[in-house]
Each structure stands twice: as structure tokens, then as C-alpha cells.
Design an enzyme around this catalytic site. Structure first.
Site, PDB file in Angstrom:
ATOM      1  N   HIS A 234       1.033  -1.205   0.033  1.00 47.38           N
ATOM      2  CA  HIS A 234      -0.080   0.140  -0.009  1.00 47.38           C
ATOM      3  C   HIS A 234       0.708   1.444  -0.108  1.00 47.38           C
ATOM      4  CE1 HIS A 234      -2.727   3.217   1.433  1.00 47.38           C
ATOM      5  NE2 HIS A 234      -3.750   2.353   1.095  1.00 47.38           N
ATOM      6  N   CYS A 272      -3.503   2.550  -4.592  1.00 46.71           N
ATOM      7  CA  CYS A 272      -4.633   3.324  -3.922  1.00 46.71           C
ATOM      8  C   CYS A 272      -4.517   4.757  -4.502  1.00 46.71           C
ATOM      9  CB  CYS A 272      -4.099   3.505  -2.447  1.00 46.71           C
ATOM     10  SG  CYS A 272      -5.090   4.403  -1.306  1.00 46.71           S
ATOM     11  N   HIS A 299      -7.644   0.286  -4.667  1.00 43.01           N
ATOM     12  CA  HIS A 299      -8.317   0.953  -3.567  1.00 43.01           C
ATOM     13  C   HIS A 299      -8.657   2.243  -4.314  1.00 43.01           C
ATOM     14  CE1 HIS A 299      -6.325  -0.207   0.686  1.00 43.01           C
ATOM     15  NE2 HIS A 299      -6.957  -1.034   0.122  1.00 43.01           N
ATOM     16  N   ASP A 346     -12.834   2.805  -1.603  1.00 40.87           N
ATOM     17  CA  ASP A 346     -12.082   3.126  -0.478  1.00 40.87           C
ATOM     18  C   ASP A 346     -12.737   4.322   0.208  1.00 40.87           C
ATOM     19  OD1 ASP A 346     -10.332   3.095   1.563  1.00 40.87           O
ATOM     20  OD2 ASP A 346      -8.461   3.626   0.153  1.00 40.87           O
ATOM     21  N   HIS A 347     -12.777   4.328   1.505  1.00 43.12           N
ATOM     22  CA  HIS A 347     -13.297   5.623   2.259  1.00 43.12           C
ATOM     23  C   HIS A 347     -14.531   6.219   1.461  1.00 43.12           C
ATOM     24  CE1 HIS A 347      -9.215   6.730   4.201  1.00 43.12           C
ATOM     25  NE2 HIS A 347      -9.495   5.567   4.101  1.00 43.12           N
ATOM     26  N   TYR A 363     -15.098   5.024   7.072  1.00 41.23           N
ATOM     27  CA  TYR A 363     -15.543   3.885   6.539  1.00 41.23           C
ATOM     28  C   TYR A 363     -16.967   3.637   7.133  1.00 41.23           C
ATOM     29  CZ  TYR A 363     -10.858   2.342   5.391  1.00 41.23           C
ATOM     30  OH  TYR A 363      -9.683   2.235   4.477  1.00 41.23           O
TER      31      TYR A 363
HETATM   32  C1  DNO Z   1      -6.879   3.595   5.085  1.00 43.24           C
HETATM   33  C2  DNO Z   1      -5.993   2.443   4.429  1.00 43.24           C
HETATM   34  C3  DNO Z   1      -4.743   2.032   5.160  1.00 43.24           C
HETATM   35  C4  DNO Z   1      -4.281   0.646   4.583  1.00 43.24           C
HETATM   36  C5  DNO Z   1      -2.940   0.203   5.151  1.00 43.24           C
HETATM   37  C6  DNO Z   1      -2.476  -0.999   4.494  1.00 43.24           C
HETATM   38  O1  DNO Z   1      -7.857   3.564   5.091  1.00 43.24           O
HETATM   39  O2  DNO Z   1      -6.318   2.544   3.193  1.00 43.24           O
HETATM   40  O3  DNO Z   1      -4.589   2.046   6.507  1.00 43.24           O
HETATM   41  O4  DNO Z   1      -5.154  -0.272   5.270  1.00 43.24           O
HETATM   42  O5  DNO Z   1      -1.917   1.273   5.168  1.00 43.24           O
HETATM   43  O6  DNO Z   1      -1.344  -1.624   5.013  1.00 43.24           O
END
Ligand code: DNO
Length: 385
Positions: A234, A272, A299, A346-347, A363
Site C-alpha cells: 500500500h 491506492c 483502493h 475506499d473511504h 468507513y
Molecule cells: C486507510 C487504509 C490504510 C491501509 C494500510 C494498508 O484507510 O487504506 O490504513 O489499510 O495502510 O497496510
């Protein structure tokens, strides 16, 4: 070949339940054993138990996010070998339970960093924000880090005294908590620990961090190959060195180093878009073009940033990242390799019934569902073209 959608589920304490996730139309989840202290072995039984809960809810546990890499490995201190053995053991136990894709990061001490978890958007919804001046206030006034003033542009430093004077003690306390938090559901660290870590990493620097990462990847290579596992790194969030801590996965150059240094297939990337998208010089379609062959997880979220690199999380299709283009590239990659790339929305913003509820920052269910619905529309449209 399309993309496989997944939802992050933090485990039985997540305010968003598996039934909520199922109702959102998901078929698989991304989860982790957040209650296991960093570095300890994830036992077969614990993994099996989590898997059972997920399966009984009609879902599949497709990806682990994350098996945290212990600080002893990141700093390669005297306990490194012990934690490497534990890591290999956890990997073997995951494979024994049929889980083969693992997301991880190599950010020193802190995971993702924001300065505001309650940023009011013009719509009235709430999102997450990162502001350099707030970070500098924490750095200069709370952490009192030596040399901090060398790490910020003059415009930011000049604003620090005023911003600090405007911050009541409540906001300052909140800021401290947010920065020291790390992953929601896991314990934050203290200012003291952060100070100690900063001095350790000062010695290590970016070069040393890269070396320690390569050492880690080589140490788990045989296990990954024997068990058919893919590690997906990530990126740093935000993609800059912060608080005097080095970072090694912030831009194209870093990602190219990563894939060239360890050319083995087990060394993959989690693309991401929100983390990389916060970098003012990062051109995401170009990055994906160059490293896409090693992307095994994505992500998808968006950010809107200013010239200084301050940013907030925007609607999934409406920020600085050309999301439709990225989705198109991911679809093409999936087709090329004959295997669908998994992603998760994501988010998401806190909106409607989620306002006022306790949620894991970033989340909530409804905002993520909105983001996912938009992404589904984009995927569907692109596939029909
Ligand atoms: C945040 C996430 C990060 C991710 C870690 C992966 O929302 O994308 O906390 O889970 O960095 O190791």
C-alpha cells in the site's frame, strides 16, 4: 474480465455489519485480525474463526488488509528475525485457510495520517482532510521536533503561530489524537513513542528503509512462492515524508524501485488512488501504465487538493484523479491477464443516517455505498462501450 468488488470489514466490532455489507450487494470482504497485537502470529484457529463468521454471512474473505509489518522489521533491529519468523508463520496460516492476497504497508510507525476527521463539505456531508499547517502546528508545538522548521515551506511556517493561537485546547487535543491514531480500531501511539521512533528513523533514512523492506521481501519470498501468496504494498498516505519520518512508496520512482528491486511475482502493489492521488506531482494514469503489471489490488477513492498539497477526500468520481480513466485501465489490465483485479471502494463521506453515528473514520456504510454505486456505474458503462 471485470473487476472484483470487495468491502473492508474491521471485524465483529465494526459498526458496519456483515449483513449491511451483504445488503450493499458485496460478495467478498477485505478483513484483518486487528485485535492481534502487531507482530504476533495469526494462528490457524483465529483465521478460521474469522473466516467462518464471514462465510456464514454469505460472503467470502478474499484479501487480508493488513498483516502489519512489525517495527522491528521496518527498523531491522535485534528482534527482526523473530518477527520475520512470526510473519512467515502468519502467511502460512492464511494460505492454509485459502487466503492468498495480502495487503501491507511499510510506513514507519504511523499508518495513514489526516488532520481533520470532521471536515464539512459544501453538501453538509463529512469527509477527511489533511492540512500541512495543522500538521506543522502538531510538529512544532506538540512534538517540538528539532529541525521541524526545515521541513515546511515558508508560507506554512508563517501561518503556524496564528493557527496555533486560534486552536482551543480541545482542538489541539483532537489534532494530537488524530495524528497519533493509525488504523481505526487499533491503539494509537504516544508522543513519546513517536519521538523515539523519529530518532531511530533519522539514522535509517529513505535508503535504509528501502533496504530493510528488500530484506523483508527476500525473507518471505520462499514462503510466498511455496504457498502461492501475493503481497500488495500500500502506498504512503499522504505520499510525503512527514514528521521527519522517511517514506518509500510515494511516487512513480518509488514504485519502479520497488518492482525492479524484487522482480519476483509475490512482490505486488495495491494501487491506492487516494494515497497516490494526494501527491501534487503524481500522474496516476501514467503511474498505472508503468506499474500496472504488478497491481493485484486497488483502493478506489478520490481527493481534491490545492497547490500546497492540502487535500480533502472528495466524491469518488469528482476529485483530481481521473477515476474513469483509472477504471478503464484496470479493466484492460484484467482482460490482458485473464484474471479480474479486486478492488474496494475506499473511504466514503459520512452522510444521511451515518451523520452522528460512531463510525470508523473513512468507513461509514452509506458514503462508501454511494462511492461504490458510482464506481459500478462507471465499470458497467465502460464494459458496454
Ligand atoms: C486507510 C487504509 C490504510 C491501509 C494500510 C494498508 O484507510 O487504506 O490504513 O489499510 O495502510 O497496510
Amino acid at each position: 474480465m471485470s473487476l472484483i468488488e470487495s468491502w473492508r470489514w474491521f471485524g465483529p466490532n465494526d459498526p458496519v455489519s456483515l449483513s449491511d455489507i451483504r445488503q450493499a450487494g458485496a460478495t467478498s470482504v477485505v478483513s484483518a485480525l486487528h485485535h492481534v497485537p502487531h507482530g504476533e502470529v495469526w494462528t490457524r484457529q483465529e483465521i478460521e474463526q474469522r473466516k467462518k463468521i464471514i462465510t456464514e454471512a454469505g460472503l467470502e474473505w478474499s484479501i487480508v488488509e493488513s498483516v502489519p509489518v512489525h517495527e522491528a522489521i521496518k527498523t531491522r533491529n535485534k528482534d527482526c528475525e523473530k518477527y520475520l519468523e512470526n510473519y512467515r508463520e502468519s502467511l502460512r496460516n492464511l494460505a492454509a485457510n485459502g487466503i492468498h492476497t495480502i495487503c501491507y504497508n511499510f510506513m514507519p510507525v504511523l499508518d495513514w495520517t489526516r488532520t481533520d476527521l470532521n471536515f464539512r463539505l459544501p453538501t453538509g456531508a463529512i469527509g477527511l482532510r489533511f492540512d500541512w499547517t495543522d500538521l506543522a502546528v502538531f510538529d512544532v508545538k506538540v512534538l517540538e521536533r528539532k529541525g521541524a522548521d526545515r521541513d515546511y515551506p515558508r508560507e506554512v511556517l508563517q501561518e503556524v503561530p496564528f493557527r496555533f493561537s486560534q486552536m482551543g485546547s480541545k482542538r489541539l487535543e483532537e489534532l494530537k489524537e488524530i495524528i497519533l491514531m493509525g488504523v481505526p480500531t487499533e491503539k494509537g501511539i504516544s508522543v513519546e513513542t513517536l519521538r523515539e521512533s523519529i530518532s531511530i528513523y533519522e539514522e535509517i533514512g529513505k535508503k535504509g528503509l528501502r533496504e530493510n523492506w528488500a530484506y523483508f521481501m527476500r525473507a518471505i519470498q520462499d514462503t510466498c512462492e511455496e504457498e502461492g501468496l501475493t503481497m500488495t504494498m500500500h502506498p504512503d498516505d499522504p505520499p510525503y515524508a512527514i514528521l521527519g519520518l522517511p517514506r518509500m512508496v510515494s511516487n512513480l520512482e518509488d514504485l519502479l524501485f520497488l518492482i525492479q528491486e524484487i522482480p519476483s511475482a509475490h512482490n505486488g502493489i495495491c494501487f491506492c488512488t487516494g494515497s497516490l492521488g494526494a501527491g501534487v506531482n503524481n500522474n496516476l494514469p501514467e503511474i498505472l501504465e508503468k506499474v500496472g503489471h504488478r497491481v493485484h489490488f486497488a483502493h478506489l477513492r478520490n481527493v481534491e487538493k490545492d497547490m500546497m498539497g492540502n487535500f480533502h477526500e472528495s466524491d469518488h468520481l469528482a476529485g483530481d484523479v481521473d477515476m474513469v480513466k483509472i477504471v478503464r485501465q484496470l479493466l484492460a489490465l484484467s482482460k490482458q491477464r485473464g484474471a479480474s483485479i479486486p478492488f474496494r471502494p475506499d473511504h466514503g463521506h459520512q452522510l444521511l443516517d451515518d451523520l452522528g453515528k460512531t463510525v470508523n473514520p473513512g468507513y461509514p456504510a452509506i458514503g462508501r455505498l454511494r462511492g461504490l454505486a458510482e464506481l459500478r456505474g462507471a465499470i458497467y458503462g465502460l464494459e458496454k462501450l
